[in-house]
Motif scaffolding. Structure first.
Motif, PDB file in Angstrom:
ATOM      1  N   ILE A  15       0.851  -1.185   0.000  1.00  0.00           N
ATOM      2  CA  ILE A  15       0.000   0.000   0.000  1.00  0.00           C
ATOM      3  C   ILE A  15       0.890   1.239   0.000  1.00  0.00           C
ATOM      4  CG2 ILE A  15      -0.277  -0.050   2.531  1.00  0.00           C
ATOM      5  CD1 ILE A  15      -3.120   1.191   1.982  1.00  0.00           C
ATOM      6  N   ASP A  16       0.590   2.142  -0.901  1.00  0.00           N
ATOM      7  CA  ASP A  16       1.298   3.413  -1.023  1.00  0.00           C
ATOM      8  C   ASP A  16       0.470   4.460  -0.290  1.00  0.00           C
ATOM      9  OD1 ASP A  16       2.611   5.698  -1.796  1.00  0.00           O
ATOM     10  OD2 ASP A  16       2.384   5.392  -3.962  1.00  0.00           O
ATOM     11  N   ALA A  17       0.896   4.786   0.926  1.00  0.00           N
ATOM     12  CA  ALA A  17       0.139   5.687   1.797  1.00  0.00           C
ATOM     13  C   ALA A  17       0.556   7.133   1.548  1.00  0.00           C
ATOM     14  CB  ALA A  17       0.370   5.318   3.259  1.00  0.00           C
ATOM     15  N   GLY A  18      -0.398   7.954   1.114  1.00  0.00           N
ATOM     16  CA  GLY A  18      -0.072   9.299   0.655  1.00  0.00           C
ATOM     17  C   GLY A  18       0.464   9.221  -0.760  1.00  0.00           C
ATOM     18  N   ALA A  19      -0.232   8.435  -1.586  1.00  0.00           N
ATOM     19  CA  ALA A  19       0.262   8.093  -2.922  1.00  0.00           C
ATOM     20  C   ALA A  19       0.344   9.288  -3.853  1.00  0.00           C
ATOM     21  CB  ALA A  19      -0.638   7.024  -3.548  1.00  0.00           C
ATOM     22  N   GLY A  20      -0.494  10.296  -3.620  1.00  0.00           N
ATOM     23  CA  GLY A  20      -0.506  11.438  -4.522  1.00  0.00           C
ATOM     24  C   GLY A  20      -0.850  11.022  -5.940  1.00  0.00           C
ATOM     25  N   THR A  21      -0.029  11.444  -6.888  1.00  0.00           N
ATOM     26  CA  THR A  21      -0.271  11.113  -8.296  1.00  0.00           C
ATOM     27  C   THR A  21       0.444   9.832  -8.724  1.00  0.00           C
ATOM     28  OG1 THR A  21       1.591  12.467  -9.028  1.00  0.00           O
ATOM     29  CG2 THR A  21      -0.573  13.544  -8.896  1.00  0.00           C
ATOM     30  N   GLY A  22       1.086   9.148  -7.770  1.00  0.00           N
ATOM     31  CA  GLY A  22       1.675   7.848  -8.079  1.00  0.00           C
ATOM     32  C   GLY A  22       3.151   7.855  -8.438  1.00  0.00           C
ATOM     33  N   LEU A  23       3.887   8.889  -8.047  1.00  0.00           N
ATOM     34  CA  LEU A  23       5.294   8.968  -8.425  1.00  0.00           C
ATOM     35  C   LEU A  23       6.136   7.866  -7.788  1.00  0.00           C
ATOM     36  CD1 LEU A  23       5.805  12.844  -8.336  1.00  0.00           C
ATOM     37  CD2 LEU A  23       5.496  11.367 -10.333  1.00  0.00           C
ATOM     38  N   ASP A  68      -4.862   7.923  -0.553  1.00  0.00           N
ATOM     39  CA  ASP A  68      -4.590   9.353  -0.469  1.00  0.00           C
ATOM     40  C   ASP A  68      -5.833  10.077   0.024  1.00  0.00           C
ATOM     41  OD1 ASP A  68      -2.147  11.155  -1.563  1.00  0.00           O
ATOM     42  OD2 ASP A  68      -4.020  12.293  -1.652  1.00  0.00           O
ATOM     43  N   ILE A  69      -5.626  11.224   0.663  1.00  0.00           N
ATOM     44  CA  ILE A  69      -6.742  12.029   1.173  1.00  0.00           C
ATOM     45  C   ILE A  69      -7.446  12.777   0.045  1.00  0.00           C
ATOM     46  CG2 ILE A  69      -5.368  14.115   1.623  1.00  0.00           C
ATOM     47  CD1 ILE A  69      -6.923  14.431   4.252  1.00  0.00           C
ATOM     48  N   SER A  70      -6.767  12.942  -1.092  1.00  0.00           N
ATOM     49  CA  SER A  70      -7.295  13.730  -2.206  1.00  0.00           C
ATOM     50  C   SER A  70      -7.817  12.848  -3.336  1.00  0.00           C
ATOM     51  CB  SER A  70      -6.199  14.658  -2.755  1.00  0.00           C
ATOM     52  OG  SER A  70      -6.566  15.188  -4.009  1.00  0.00           O
ATOM     53  N   ALA A  71      -9.101  12.946  -3.605  1.00  0.00           N
ATOM     54  CA  ALA A  71      -9.692  12.186  -4.710  1.00  0.00           C
ATOM     55  C   ALA A  71      -9.130  12.629  -6.057  1.00  0.00           C
ATOM     56  CB  ALA A  71     -11.214  12.356  -4.698  1.00  0.00           C
ATOM     57  N   GLU A  72      -8.818  13.915  -6.178  1.00  0.00           N
ATOM     58  CA  GLU A  72      -8.279  14.423  -7.439  1.00  0.00           C
ATOM     59  C   GLU A  72      -6.864  13.908  -7.685  1.00  0.00           C
ATOM     60  OE1 GLU A  72     -10.015  16.101  -9.741  1.00  0.00           O
ATOM     61  OE2 GLU A  72     -11.719  15.741  -8.403  1.00  0.00           O
ATOM     62  N   MET A  73      -6.083  13.776  -6.643  1.00  0.00           N
ATOM     63  CA  MET A  73      -4.756  13.181  -6.775  1.00  0.00           C
ATOM     64  C   MET A  73      -4.868  11.736  -7.247  1.00  0.00           C
ATOM     65  SD  MET A  73      -1.999  15.011  -6.039  1.00  0.00           S
ATOM     66  CE  MET A  73      -1.363  16.366  -5.079  1.00  0.00           C
ATOM     67  N   LEU A  95       4.110  -1.377   3.427  1.00  0.00           N
ATOM     68  CA  LEU A  95       3.581  -0.026   3.231  1.00  0.00           C
ATOM     69  C   LEU A  95       4.743   0.893   2.913  1.00  0.00           C
ATOM     70  CD1 LEU A  95       1.034   1.922   5.394  1.00  0.00           C
ATOM     71  CD2 LEU A  95       3.314   2.888   5.031  1.00  0.00           C
ATOM     72  N   ILE A  96       4.516   1.809   1.984  1.00  0.00           N
ATOM     73  CA  ILE A  96       5.504   2.843   1.702  1.00  0.00           C
ATOM     74  C   ILE A  96       4.822   4.204   1.805  1.00  0.00           C
ATOM     75  CG2 ILE A  96       5.179   2.870  -0.816  1.00  0.00           C
ATOM     76  CD1 ILE A  96       8.329   3.133  -0.961  1.00  0.00           C
ATOM     77  N   CYS A  97       5.536   5.158   2.365  1.00  0.00           N
ATOM     78  CA  CYS A  97       4.967   6.495   2.601  1.00  0.00           C
ATOM     79  C   CYS A  97       6.051   7.522   2.271  1.00  0.00           C
ATOM     80  CB  CYS A  97       4.518   6.612   4.056  1.00  0.00           C
ATOM     81  SG  CYS A  97       3.710   8.167   4.469  1.00  0.00           S
ATOM     82  N   ALA A  98       5.905   8.171   1.114  1.00  0.00           N
ATOM     83  CA  ALA A  98       6.958   9.050   0.608  1.00  0.00           C
ATOM     84  C   ALA A  98       6.588  10.523   0.769  1.00  0.00           C
ATOM     85  CB  ALA A  98       7.223   8.743  -0.863  1.00  0.00           C
ATOM     86  N   ALA A  99       7.438  11.265   1.469  1.00  0.00           N
ATOM     87  CA  ALA A  99       7.297  12.724   1.618  1.00  0.00           C
ATOM     88  C   ALA A  99       5.900  13.141   2.053  1.00  0.00           C
ATOM     89  CB  ALA A  99       7.671  13.425   0.311  1.00  0.00           C
ATOM     90  N   THR A 100       5.340  12.398   2.973  1.00  0.00           N
ATOM     91  CA  THR A 100       3.994  12.668   3.484  1.00  0.00           C
ATOM     92  C   THR A 100       4.029  13.069   4.954  1.00  0.00           C
ATOM     93  OG1 THR A 100       3.047  11.096   1.904  1.00  0.00           O
ATOM     94  CG2 THR A 100       1.693  11.646   3.799  1.00  0.00           C
ATOM     95  N   LEU A 101       5.081  12.681   5.655  1.00  0.00           N
ATOM     96  CA  LEU A 101       5.170  12.935   7.085  1.00  0.00           C
ATOM     97  C   LEU A 101       5.801  14.308   7.328  1.00  0.00           C
ATOM     98  CD1 LEU A 101       6.246   9.338   8.114  1.00  0.00           C
ATOM     99  CD2 LEU A 101       3.977  10.377   8.362  1.00  0.00           C
ATOM    100  N   PHE A 102       4.930  15.322   7.270  1.00  0.00           N
ATOM    101  CA  PHE A 102       5.314  16.703   7.524  1.00  0.00           C
ATOM    102  C   PHE A 102       4.337  17.324   8.507  1.00  0.00           C
ATOM    103  CE2 PHE A 102       7.731  16.374   3.572  1.00  0.00           C
ATOM    104  CZ  PHE A 102       8.820  17.185   3.824  1.00  0.00           C
ATOM    105  N   GLU A 103       4.834  18.277   9.280  1.00  0.00           N
ATOM    106  CA  GLU A 103       3.974  19.004  10.221  1.00  0.00           C
ATOM    107  C   GLU A 103       2.779  19.603   9.490  1.00  0.00           C
ATOM    108  OE1 GLU A 103       4.324  22.594  13.528  1.00  0.00           O
ATOM    109  OE2 GLU A 103       5.702  22.549  11.839  1.00  0.00           O
TER     110      GLU A 103
END
Length: 227
Positions: free
Chosen positions: A79-87, A104-109, A143-151
């Motif tokens: 599972i790609d958590a915070g997948a965004g556009t799939g990069l 992802d939290i964004s349906a448009e992403m 699970l992979i989570c790329a550049a999603t863990l930010f304040e």
């Protein structure tokens, strides 16, 4: 580079709203901002010369080979958590991983991610919410989570849900910029002490190549002990 310098860089490449995330930013605001960025997201990352997708995918790949010795890559469920556009999914596919789910939290992403034809499942939900009903406990091998863990983007409590998604002896791979680590380190340590997971690897990988962006980020791989 300090946080204020990084904020200026994030604002330059990703917009003022993204550069100004804080702990007070609501999930509705995050969703709206990423919905608005969805069509320009890949171009933004090209401009910022994002460099973490390939090395982070390789961090997970290397440890998966040690854990799932006899399981073909295309059978390992990730599972790609915070997948965004799939990069990050693009890089996983290059390594032979095709059993991929995008969260992802964004349906448009996620709409943009679908265009890449990488994932076979899509879930629109927040990592910071209570258990995501579409995901069973231990459903994924990794699970992979790329550049999603930010304040202001994802709370540290999300680690509990991330662990829940992955089977015992499965893997979680994520990156955190060193200047943001303090916001997450306490929860990481608490979960280690509670016997939930154990660190398999921690290393420094490239983050952005643009001169006015953070150059490096910390990449972690944790093995789930129990969920």
């Amino acid at each position: 580079m300090d946080k204020e310098q990084a904020k200026a860089g994030f604002t330059k490449y990703f917009g003022a709203k993204t550069g100004n995330f804080t702990k007070e930013t609501t999930e509705d605001e995050v969703k709206r901002i990423y919905d608005e960025r969805s069509r320009t997201y890949d171009q933004e990352h090209l401009a910022a010369r994002s460099a973490y997708h390939k090395p982070l995918a390789e961090c997970l790949h290397k440890t998966l080979k040690d854990v799932f010795l006899d399981k073909p890559n295309d059978q390992i469920k990730i599972i790609d958590a915070g997948a965004g556009t799939g990069l990050i999914g693009v890089e996983l596919k290059k390594l032979g991983y095709t059993n991929l789910c995008a969260l992802d939290i964004s349906a448009e992403m996620l709409k943009e991610a679908k265009e890449k034809e990488i994932y076979n499942e899509f879930i629109c939900a927040s990592l910071s919410e209570p258990p995501i009903p579409q995901i069973e406990t231990g459903q994924f091998d990794a699970l992979i989570c790329a550049a999603t863990l930010f304040e202001g983007l994802v709370r540290s409590s999300a680690f509990v849900e991330m662990i829940r998604m992955v089977r015992a002896d499965g893997l979680l791979c994520f990156n955190i910029w060193e200047k943001e680590l303090g916001d997450y380190q306490e929860t990481i340590s608490e979960l280690e002490k509670a016997g939930k997971w154990i660190c398999s690897s921690k290393q420094t990988i490239p983050m952005y190549a643009a001169e006015d962006m953070p150059k490096e980020t910390l990449a972690f791989v944790y093995k789930v002990l129990r969920n």
